[in-house]
Design a protein around this motif. Sequence first.
Motif, mmCIF file in Angstrom:
data_model
loop_
_atom_site.group_PDB
_atom_site.id
_atom_site.type_symbol
_atom_site.label_atom_id
_atom_site.label_comp_id
_atom_site.label_asym_id
_atom_site.label_seq_id
_atom_site.Cartn_x
_atom_site.Cartn_y
_atom_site.Cartn_z
ATOM 1 N N CYS A 185 0.858 -1.186 0.000
ATOM 2 C CA CYS A 185 0.000 0.000 0.000
ATOM 3 C C CYS A 185 0.896 1.238 0.000
ATOM 4 N N SER A 186 1.529 1.508 -1.139
ATOM 5 C CA SER A 186 2.403 2.679 -1.222
ATOM 6 C C SER A 186 1.601 3.963 -1.081
ATOM 7 N N THR A 187 0.344 3.906 -1.491
ATOM 8 C CA THR A 187 -0.625 4.960 -1.180
ATOM 9 C C THR A 187 -1.738 4.307 -0.362
ATOM 10 N N PRO A 188 -2.433 5.070 0.459
ATOM 11 C CA PRO A 188 -3.458 4.452 1.322
ATOM 12 C C PRO A 188 -4.503 3.683 0.527
ATOM 13 N N LYS A 189 -4.832 2.482 1.007
ATOM 14 C CA LYS A 189 -5.877 1.666 0.394
ATOM 15 C C LYS A 189 -6.934 1.341 1.447
ATOM 16 N N GLU A 190 -8.182 1.407 1.040
ATOM 17 C CA GLU A 190 -9.281 1.155 1.980
ATOM 18 C C GLU A 190 -9.368 -0.327 2.318
ATOM 19 N N VAL A 191 -9.521 -0.609 3.606
ATOM 20 C CA VAL A 191 -9.786 -1.976 4.073
ATOM 21 C C VAL A 191 -11.305 -2.092 4.114
ATOM 22 N N THR A 192 -11.886 -2.344 2.942
ATOM 23 C CA THR A 192 -13.330 -2.182 2.763
ATOM 24 C C THR A 192 -14.159 -3.028 3.723
ATOM 25 N N GLU A 193 -13.662 -4.220 4.039
ATOM 26 C CA GLU A 193 -14.414 -5.124 4.908
ATOM 27 C C GLU A 193 -14.629 -4.539 6.297
ATOM 28 N N TRP A 194 -13.746 -3.598 6.693
ATOM 29 C CA TRP A 194 -13.814 -3.080 8.053
ATOM 30 C C TRP A 194 -14.162 -1.595 8.118
ATOM 31 N N SER A 195 -14.577 -1.037 7.031
ATOM 32 C CA SER A 195 -15.069 0.334 7.087
ATOM 33 C C SER A 195 -16.435 0.359 7.770
ATOM 34 N N ASN A 196 -16.634 1.379 8.593
ATOM 35 C CA ASN A 196 -17.892 1.564 9.330
ATOM 36 C C ASN A 196 -18.212 0.377 10.236
ATOM 37 N N LYS A 197 -17.179 -0.191 10.837
ATOM 38 C CA LYS A 197 -17.354 -1.253 11.836
ATOM 39 C C LYS A 197 -16.849 -0.743 13.195
ATOM 40 N N GLU A 198 -17.232 -1.434 14.243
ATOM 41 C CA GLU A 198 -16.854 -1.016 15.604
ATOM 42 C C GLU A 198 -15.461 -1.543 15.941
ATOM 43 N N ILE A 199 -14.440 -0.873 15.453
ATOM 44 C CA ILE A 199 -13.052 -1.256 15.721
ATOM 45 C C ILE A 199 -12.607 -0.590 17.021
ATOM 46 N N LEU A 200 -12.128 -1.390 17.955
ATOM 47 C CA LEU A 200 -11.682 -0.861 19.241
ATOM 48 C C LEU A 200 -10.183 -0.561 19.228
ATOM 49 N N HIS A 201 -9.406 -1.385 18.544
ATOM 50 C CA HIS A 201 -7.962 -1.130 18.461
ATOM 51 C C HIS A 201 -7.358 -2.000 17.367
ATOM 52 N N ILE A 202 -6.274 -1.497 16.773
ATOM 53 C CA ILE A 202 -5.458 -2.291 15.848
ATOM 54 C C ILE A 202 -4.004 -2.107 16.252
ATOM 55 N N GLY A 203 -3.274 -3.208 16.330
ATOM 56 C CA GLY A 203 -1.844 -3.164 16.588
ATOM 57 C C GLY A 203 -1.105 -3.749 15.392
ATOM 58 N N ALA A 204 -0.044 -3.092 14.964
ATOM 59 C CA ALA A 204 0.707 -3.549 13.791
ATOM 60 C C ALA A 204 2.040 -4.146 14.214
ATOM 61 N N GLY A 205 2.368 -5.323 13.680
ATOM 62 C CA GLY A 205 3.628 -5.994 13.957
ATOM 63 C C GLY A 205 4.456 -6.145 12.694
ATOM 64 N N TYR A 206 5.562 -6.877 12.787
ATOM 65 C CA TYR A 206 6.486 -7.003 11.651
ATOM 66 C C TYR A 206 5.861 -7.770 10.491
ATOM 67 N N GLU A 207 5.129 -8.843 10.800
ATOM 68 C CA GLU A 207 4.550 -9.676 9.747
ATOM 69 C C GLU A 207 3.033 -9.752 9.811
ATOM 70 N N GLY A 208 2.416 -8.879 10.585
ATOM 71 C CA GLY A 208 0.966 -8.970 10.694
ATOM 72 C C GLY A 208 0.366 -7.811 11.461
ATOM 73 N N ALA A 209 -0.937 -7.901 11.673
ATOM 74 C CA ALA A 209 -1.664 -6.900 12.443
ATOM 75 C C ALA A 209 -2.767 -7.593 13.226
ATOM 76 N N ILE A 210 -2.979 -7.150 14.468
ATOM 77 C CA ILE A 210 -4.013 -7.711 15.326
ATOM 78 C C ILE A 210 -5.084 -6.653 15.551
ATOM 79 N N MET A 211 -6.331 -7.080 15.538
ATOM 80 C CA MET A 211 -7.455 -6.156 15.675
ATOM 81 C C MET A 211 -8.388 -6.622 16.786
#
Length: 549
Positions: A185-211
């Motif tokens: 994602c060299s430019t921002p890309k929408e994570v369409t599946e999670w738009s307008n959802k109740e996201i409490l937190h996202i953490g980003a790691g070296y090889e992944g992300a936890i939500m």
Amino acid sequence: MSEFNNYGLGQNTNNWLGCEKTGNVYVPSYLKDFKDQRIRFVAGTSASSLVIGEDFTQKSYGQTITQIEDIENLIDLKSGYYGYLCLFSDGKVSKGDVTLKNVDFFNDKPVKQIARCVSEYLYLCENGDLYSEKSSTPLLVSKNVSRVFAGLYAYHFFYETNDGKLYAKGQNSDGRCGIGSTVDCSTPKEVTEWSNKEILHIGAGYEGAIMLAEVDGENRVYFAGSKGNSGVSGSGQLLNFTNITTLNGKNPIQVDIGCFHCLVVCENGDIYGWGNNAYGQTMKSHNIPTKLDFTPKGEVAVRCGPFRSWIYSPINSVSTVATELNQLLESGILADIEVNGCKAHSVFLQYRTGQPMSQISTFFSGHSKEETELFLHWAYTGSKSNYSKITPLLTAFKINKELFDQKSGNNGLVADLTTMFNDDKTKDFTLLIPDLDNEDSDEDEQEENEDEFDEIPVHKFILVARCGLFREMFTNINEEKDNVKDFSGKSIDTMECLIKFFYTNVIELNADLDFNFLQEELENVSEYFQLNENIKMDKVLQKAQKAFL
């Protein structure tokens, strides 16, 4: 044994954890300098760790980090694999590896949220502008942003816009951005599946992300990226955020991610961990979420560092303002309403909820005492820790997620207090400050001539919460006489600055104020007015002078 849950796990070269135990730590070991207090912030880089206690004690391990200036107004601390980033209650930020310096670029662009990647600093301004800084001047990433999420060893980050859309930016070789592919994602890309959802937190790691997200009325954990650290069995990649089903039904309330390991805290205090355990950071090696063989006492939080973990007793009311308002709530002093067995101050709730003071009680009808207590705790402290539990009351008060985020934290709390300060209509008391030009006249003459007094309208409960002198003054007050007090010869300018400070937590200077005179008058103000010991008026004044200049 300590009553607090302050422990370290994992890589402990050069005593990076600050534990009693030396060498790598595979069983939770006490943080030797924080046995007897809660912890405000803990963070770690590749070469150091930084811990700040409830009493603002700052300890660094490994590399020595210089003392953070204005630390009592620190509201967030983040670390990357290299360097720290600090956010203060006035919207200023500082950063650095060993010496933390003010980021001048944001002096006129107040920041409301910060985040860190490996070598990238992220700043979300109050006006919704999101900036990224790598090695030079911060660059604008997007406008109309409401939240930003990242991680200390990540090369990607996420942000949410005011219209509820979720975007990812950065490296995505293993699907860690959750967009359904491995295209960067060299430019921002929408994570369409999670738009307008109740996201409490996202953490980003070296090889992944936890939500952590609320789905179908319950908190659930999701992962995108390499399966090796995902908590989902098997190999390969998760190109979309995938539910970690083993944690369903356990009501997770906090998630965090390090370089290659994850930790999750559940509402009952259970802690689950998985991923790389080369140094003991998850106690034992697990590819799927496994409950740590550790029983915490009371409220607990976790923080993942580079191959390190901390388990600690958090202090949710990170600011002095929130601490004092919470004490007022618990005491019930000057409360004028009682809802579901809980005492509160209707005028304060009017500003915090946006609903008419006369109707506040009706919104609590049909809700439990527990819900009411948690909602009031949020209103008085700004703490977001019980969002899912108070959602029914937030809905009743017509407070959506965006407004909840806006009103939460120290910034949200102080913003509403500032509005209160500027609105004389709801103030219930007037301080009469003797005119120092007439200080030689006797008391009888002063009472006959009201022109010899300057008036400052106030909310009694705010002054009671923030000042020991006023707490005593309002205990057995005579409305006709005790509103006259000499305040140890303080001028009207000084008193107006101080009263405004009780609401806004800052001293504001202007061209009509003599700074040297104000500094002299406020020299012993903490002792005379019996202020909270964490309020350092000399530092408050230094900050005011710097802002004015």
